[in-house]
Enzyme design. Structure first.
Site, PDB file in Angstrom:
ATOM      1  N   GLY A 160       0.795  -1.236   0.000  1.00  0.00           N
ATOM      2  CA  GLY A 160       0.000   0.000   0.000  1.00  0.00           C
ATOM      3  C   GLY A 160       0.820   1.274   0.000  1.00  0.00           C
ATOM      4  N   HIS A 206     -28.280  27.282  -0.857  1.00  0.00           N
ATOM      5  CA  HIS A 206     -28.143  28.120   0.334  1.00  0.00           C
ATOM      6  C   HIS A 206     -28.609  27.329   1.542  1.00  0.00           C
ATOM      7  CE1 HIS A 206     -28.177  31.567   2.975  1.00  0.00           C
ATOM      8  NE2 HIS A 206     -29.377  31.186   3.383  1.00  0.00           N
TER       9      HIS A 206
HETATM   10  C1  LIG Z   1       2.712  12.483   6.202  1.00  0.00           C
HETATM   11  C2  LIG Z   1       2.190  12.434   4.797  1.00  0.00           C
HETATM   12  C3  LIG Z   1       0.889  12.807   4.545  1.00  0.00           C
HETATM   13  C4  LIG Z   1       0.395  12.778   3.241  1.00  0.00           C
HETATM   14  N1  LIG Z   1      -0.887  13.173   3.039  1.00  0.00           N
HETATM   15  C5  LIG Z   1      -1.375  13.174   1.775  1.00  0.00           C
HETATM   16  C6  LIG Z   1      -2.712  13.560   1.527  1.00  0.00           C
HETATM   17  O1  LIG Z   1      -3.462  13.896   2.432  1.00  0.00           O
HETATM   18  N2  LIG Z   1      -3.141  13.529   0.251  1.00  0.00           N
HETATM   19  C7  LIG Z   1      -2.342  13.160  -0.778  1.00  0.00           C
HETATM   20  O2  LIG Z   1      -2.789  13.163  -1.933  1.00  0.00           O
HETATM   21  N3  LIG Z   1      -1.068  12.789  -0.572  1.00  0.00           N
HETATM   22  C8  LIG Z   1      -0.567  12.775   0.676  1.00  0.00           C
HETATM   23  N4  LIG Z   1       0.716  12.368   0.895  1.00  0.00           N
HETATM   24  C9  LIG Z   1       1.533  11.973  -0.265  1.00  0.00           C
HETATM   25  C10 LIG Z   1       1.189  10.548  -0.703  1.00  0.00           C
HETATM   26  O3  LIG Z   1       1.318   9.675   0.386  1.00  0.00           O
HETATM   27  C11 LIG Z   1       2.131  10.128  -1.821  1.00  0.00           C
HETATM   28  O4  LIG Z   1       2.083  11.094  -2.845  1.00  0.00           O
HETATM   29  C12 LIG Z   1       1.728   8.786  -2.414  1.00  0.00           C
HETATM   30  O5  LIG Z   1       1.683   7.776  -1.438  1.00  0.00           O
HETATM   31  C13 LIG Z   1       2.730   8.422  -3.497  1.00  0.00           C
HETATM   32  O6  LIG Z   1       2.432   7.187  -3.994  1.00  0.00           O
HETATM   33  P1  LIG Z   1       3.467   6.410  -4.908  1.00  0.00           P
HETATM   34  O7  LIG Z   1       2.600   5.423  -5.588  1.00  0.00           O
HETATM   35  O8  LIG Z   1       4.238   7.291  -5.771  1.00  0.00           O
HETATM   36  O9  LIG Z   1       4.522   5.756  -3.929  1.00  0.00           O
HETATM   37  P2  LIG Z   1       4.425   5.117  -2.500  1.00  0.00           P
HETATM   38  O10 LIG Z   1       3.038   5.112  -1.980  1.00  0.00           O
HETATM   39  O11 LIG Z   1       5.451   5.769  -1.686  1.00  0.00           O
HETATM   40  O12 LIG Z   1       4.806   3.600  -2.751  1.00  0.00           O
HETATM   41  C14 LIG Z   1       6.071   3.192  -3.104  1.00  0.00           C
HETATM   42  C15 LIG Z   1       6.261   1.759  -2.658  1.00  0.00           C
HETATM   43  O13 LIG Z   1       7.439   1.252  -3.250  1.00  0.00           O
HETATM   44  C16 LIG Z   1       8.106   0.430  -2.307  1.00  0.00           C
HETATM   45  N5  LIG Z   1       9.508   0.359  -2.721  1.00  0.00           N
HETATM   46  C17 LIG Z   1      10.411   1.359  -2.769  1.00  0.00           C
HETATM   47  N6  LIG Z   1      11.581   0.931  -3.274  1.00  0.00           N
HETATM   48  C18 LIG Z   1      11.406  -0.385  -3.544  1.00  0.00           C
HETATM   49  C19 LIG Z   1      12.234  -1.383  -4.082  1.00  0.00           C
HETATM   50  N7  LIG Z   1      13.478  -1.110  -4.503  1.00  0.00           N
HETATM   51  N8  LIG Z   1      11.762  -2.646  -4.206  1.00  0.00           N
HETATM   52  C20 LIG Z   1      10.495  -2.950  -3.807  1.00  0.00           C
HETATM   53  N9  LIG Z   1       9.646  -2.016  -3.307  1.00  0.00           N
HETATM   54  C21 LIG Z   1      10.092  -0.757  -3.183  1.00  0.00           C
HETATM   55  C22 LIG Z   1       7.877   1.137  -0.995  1.00  0.00           C
HETATM   56  O14 LIG Z   1       8.051   0.255   0.091  1.00  0.00           O
HETATM   57  C23 LIG Z   1       6.447   1.616  -1.166  1.00  0.00           C
HETATM   58  O15 LIG Z   1       5.536   0.665  -0.673  1.00  0.00           O
HETATM   59  C24 LIG Z   1       1.225  12.358   2.185  1.00  0.00           C
HETATM   60  C25 LIG Z   1       2.544  11.959   2.435  1.00  0.00           C
HETATM   61  C26 LIG Z   1       3.028  11.989   3.720  1.00  0.00           C
HETATM   62  C27 LIG Z   1       4.432  11.565   3.977  1.00  0.00           C
END
Ligand SMILES: Cc1cc2nc3c(=O)[nH]c(=O)nc-3n(C[C@H](O)[C@H](O)[C@H](O)COP(=O)(O)OP(=O)(O)OC[C@H]3O[C@@H](n4cnc5c(N)ncnc54)[C@H](O)[C@@H]3O)c2cc1C
Length: 454
Positions: A37, A434
């Site tokens: 996730g 409203h």
């Molecule tokens: C505190 C906080 C609050 C946030 N609140 C919001 C919000 O309210 N609304 C919003 O839109 N966004 C929010 N975000 C941003 C949002 O969480 C991210 O933009 C989003 O999760 C990005 O998704 P992604 O698919 O790019 O990567 P991620 O969700 O980061 O997933 C990447 C995955 O890749 C895995 N991975 C990494 N390297 C490797 C590897 N070499 N081999 C195997 N697996 C690997 C990781 O373990 C991870 O599970 C928040 C972020 C933070 C930190």
């Protein structure tokens, strides 16, 4: 083994992409080294918004006398707040596990790394695929700050594991993550200090937008040090000191570092696969998510931003069409909204006035205080401001920003209009219910000279 597609990372793009591709007949390998996730579910959106709900409940209870409702003393059981957060996260994570049970989809748990062109090693096995998708996300960046290596500090993940309230939380960084945590812990009852080198919180925003939030924070007793550069950090567990460039020292019991994110590409073997990175380590990709390596695409936070869950999810939608050779439009044709889930929320889309000026874009702007909206007065949620920028030629919306109750919902009026390429006049012609906060959106647009009722 050989697959049709390998997806690295089970983030907000990786999971829907892998499952939809498998359902479309592809043999897919999804590699994940951490919890299923990704950031959003485990350490980002889900846990923060769950804990913010508790913080808001405390605030509402504490301030309900203004509505003639008297409650007793408000006690925060942080351990119970954290347990509830963990339960919500666990439910989502288990749901992802179930969603991934799809024919032709294999999930490999472990760190994945390129070992050659279109070849990836994970959990001791090398796999090949015609198409590889990088969805590895980002993690907290650490500033090159003197002394940081010698003191205990918290990041967005560990701060949400605290089961006892800090006696004073120092927050380094006044971006949306620092602001959300700062207000949350203040409302739980901790003294909070936020330090940022920008003159305003949420540095990208126009000054009146940021100031509206700063006023609320100061009224709630959050100590803001803006335009303040931190020179060094020192101390030990329970006694942390930040020395500012001015010589002033700020003291607290805990330090939360929230100064930005860095990509998870440092141990991905991108050089082995010919995947080009920019100077900050983000993957370079074109409008169709193609990297410099044939067959390798990248989606989500690893592209460098905007880093939001909805953006990463939408990346999967567009890339799915690219991979299946369907008609599609590139990622640059989107308007990407955002919301800081502070209270009041701060939401925006498109250009700020600062950016319009810098680009030399012609605009007409209007601003109204959120407190003029009838609904805001009735529910006593008057803090904030609304702002819109319109193109004088097309009457299309160039950008909007809202600080106010449910700003994150209201901003979608503008998002839909912008995506449709419609004139802001549609807001004047539409009937708004409203009394709703959304009525304020119509009042705001009517504040523009060209739409004013005379
Ligand atoms: C505190 C906080 C609050 C946030 N609140 C919001 C919000 O309210 N609304 C919003 O839109 N966004 C929010 N975000 C941003 C949002 O969480 C991210 O933009 C989003 O999760 C990005 O998704 P992604 O698919 O790019 O990567 P991620 O969700 O980061 O997933 C990447 C995955 O890749 C895995 N991975 C990494 N390297 C490797 C590897 N070499 N081999 C195997 N697996 C690997 C990781 O373990 C991870 O599970 C928040 C972020 C933070 C930190």
């Amino acid at each position: 083994m050989t697959f049709d597609v390998i997806v690295i990372g089970s983030g907000q793009a990786g999971v829907p992409l892998a499952t939809r591709l498998a359902r479309a007949g592809k043999r897919v390998l999804l590699a994940e080294r951490g919890d299923l996730g990704g950031t959003c579910i485990n350490t980002g959106c889900t846990p923060t918004k769950t804990m913010i709900a508790s913080a808001r409940a405390a605030h509402v209870a504490r301030t309900s006398a203004r509505l003639g409702v008297h409650t007793g003393q408000v006690d925060i059981d942080l351990a119970a707040v954290v347990d509830r957060k963990d339960a919500v996260v666990r439910k989502w994570r288990e749901g992802i596990g179930r969603r991934l049970q799809v024919d032709r989809l294999t999930v490999a748990r472990g760190h994945a790394r390129f070992v050659g062109e279109r070849h990836v090693e994970v959990a001791g096995e090398v796999h090949g695929a015609e198409v590889i998708v990088i969805n590895v996300g980002a993690r907290p960046a650490l500033p090159p700050l003197e002394g940081l290596g010698q003191v205990p500090w918290l990041d967005n993940a560990t701060v949400m594991q605290l089961r006892e309230l800090p006696s004073h939380l120092l927050v380094l960084g006044g971006g949306y993550i620092g602001c959300e945590f700062g207000q949350m812990f203040r409302r739980f009852g901790a003294p909070v200090t936020i330090v940022d080198r920008s003159d305003h919180l949420l540095g990208r925003e126009d000054p009146e937008i940021a100031s509206a939030l700063e006023d609320v924070f100061r009224n709630e007793g959050i100590d803001l040090h803006l335009g303040a550069k931190v020179a060094a950090v020192s101390g030990r567990a329970g006694e942390i000191a930040l020395r500012l460039g001015s010589g002033k020292e700020l003291r607290g019991s805990h330090l939360l570092v929230a100064v930005g994110r860095r990509p998870n590409t440092d141990d991905l073997g991108c050089d082995k696969a010919g995947v080009a990175l920019d100077a900050k380590g983000y993957v370079v990709a074109d409008d169709d998510y193609r990297t410099s390596a044939p067959g390798v695409h990248a989606v989500g936070d690893v592209l460098g931003g905007p880093q939001f869950t909805h953006t990463s999810w939408d990346d999967h939608r567009l890339l799915f069409d690219v991979l299946l050779g369907r008609p599609h439009r590139g990622r640059s044709g989107r308007f990407i909204p955002y919301t800081a889930f502070t209270d009041p929320q701060v939401a925006g889309v498109g250009l700020t006035e600062k950016e319009a000026r810098q680009r030399g874009t012609a605009y007409e702007a209007a601003t109204i205080p959120f407190g003029t909206v009838a609904r805001a007065i009735e529910v006593d949620e008057t803090a904030g401001v609304m702002k819109v920028l319109v193109d004088p030629k097309t009457e299309g919306v160039l950008g909007a920003a809202i600080v106010g109750a449910e700003a994150g919902e209201l901003i979608h009026v503008f998002v839909a209009l912008m995506q449709a390429g419609a004139s802001a006049r549609a807001i004047v012609d539409a009937e708004f219910v409203h009394p709703t906060f959304a009525e304020g959106v119509q009042t705001l647009v009517m504040k523009l000279d060209r739409f004013a009722l005379r």
